[in-house]
Design an enzyme around this catalytic site. Sequence first.
Site, PDB file in Angstrom:
ATOM      1  N   SER A 261       5.770  13.019 -25.506  1.00 31.68           N
ATOM      2  CA  SER A 261       5.908  12.038 -26.587  1.00 31.68           C
ATOM      3  C   SER A 261       5.886  10.619 -26.050  1.00 31.68           C
ATOM      4  CB  SER A 261       7.183  12.297 -27.393  1.00 31.68           C
ATOM      5  OG  SER A 261       8.314  12.275 -26.560  1.00 31.68           O
ATOM      6  N   GLU A 262       6.478  10.400 -24.871  1.00 27.47           N
ATOM      7  CA  GLU A 262       6.393   9.087 -24.235  1.00 27.47           C
ATOM      8  C   GLU A 262       6.288   9.216 -22.724  1.00 27.47           C
ATOM      9  OE1 GLU A 262       7.093   7.168 -27.995  1.00 27.47           O
ATOM     10  OE2 GLU A 262       8.172   8.842 -27.123  1.00 27.47           O
ATOM     11  N   THR A 263       5.512   8.314 -22.145  1.00 26.72           N
ATOM     12  CA  THR A 263       5.483   8.091 -20.702  1.00 26.72           C
ATOM     13  C   THR A 263       5.960   6.670 -20.460  1.00 26.72           C
ATOM     14  OG1 THR A 263       3.673   9.648 -20.301  1.00 26.72           O
ATOM     15  CG2 THR A 263       4.022   7.928 -18.658  1.00 26.72           C
TER      16      THR A 263
END
Length: 300
Positions: free
Chosen positions: A45-47
Site C-alpha cells: 500500500s505504501e513504500t
Amino acid sequence: MRLQIFTVDAFTDQAFSGNPAAVVPLLEPLEEQTLQKLASELNLSETAYVSPIGDDIEPWVTSSQFNLRWFTPTNEVPLCGHATLATAHTLFSSLGNKSSRIEFKTKSGLLVARKDGSNIILDFPANPPEPLTAEQRTDLDVLVKGVVNDLLVDTVLLSHTTKKLLVKLHSSCTRKDLESLKPDTALLLSLHNGSLVKGVIVTLSGGLQGEVSEDCFVESQNYHCLSRYFAPWNGIPEDPVTGSAHTVLGPFWSKLLGMTRLKCRQCSPRGGDLIVSVREDGRVDLAGKATTVIQGNISI
C-alpha cells in the site's frame, strides 16, 4: 545500484498482521520515475523513502532529521501514517538510531515520531471531517451505497485536506456487519473519478465507555471506534490499518464521545490497533507498535 529494503508490519507487534509498508533508506536521490517504479514493483500500500538531513558521518545512527516521501503502487501521497510508523521503527530498531525523537520533513509539513517504551508515537495534523454540501451529498450518495450496500448510514462527512469520506454506520449495525463489507473495486472506480474523494472510511462505535489507561493495548478487546478504509483511487482496494484515516476519525469520535484519548481498531482481515490522542493545538498523537518482517537488498 543496491539499496537496503525493509518490510515492516505497522500498528501491530505480530508478524503478518497490521499494515505492511516497505522502507527504503536513501543516501542519494533517485529519479521520480524510479521511485514510482520501485513502489509498483513492491506492490504494498505504501513504500516510504527516507533520507537524512545534514552531513553526519553516521547519519542513520546520529541524525534526528530526515526527509520522508510515500508512494503507493500508482502515485505519491501527501500523508501516510503506517509507513511513517514503519520508517521510525526501522530507524530505531534496524538502523540503530540513537535519538528518542525523530523529525520528518514531508509534503504535509513537519512530522515527529518519538519512542515511548515499546510504542512509537506519531505527531500528525488533525484532519476533522466537515458536512457535505447539498450538491456533494447528491453526487456522493451512489458512492456511499456502493461501499456499504444496504447497511443503514447515520452520518456522512468529508475531510477536504485528505480527500477522505467518512461514513458512520447506524447504531443498529454491528461489528460483524462492518467486517462483512466487500465493496467491488471496479464498481467504486466507476461511481466516482477521485476528484473529490480518494478514500472511504466506514466507521462504527466499538462500545467502549470511558478513558483508557497508558497500557490499554493489553487490556480488553473493547474499542471506542471500529473502522475500515477503502482507497481504490490510490491503487489500494483496502488498506489494512491507516494512520492518516485516524487523523480524521480521531477528531470525529473525540467530539462525538467527549473524550480526547481513543482506543481504535481497524477491522480489516489483517487488523490493527492504535491509540489516538486528540490535542487542543489542532494535532493528534497516533500511538502504535511495529515489527520487521523482511530485511534485505534490492538491485535497480
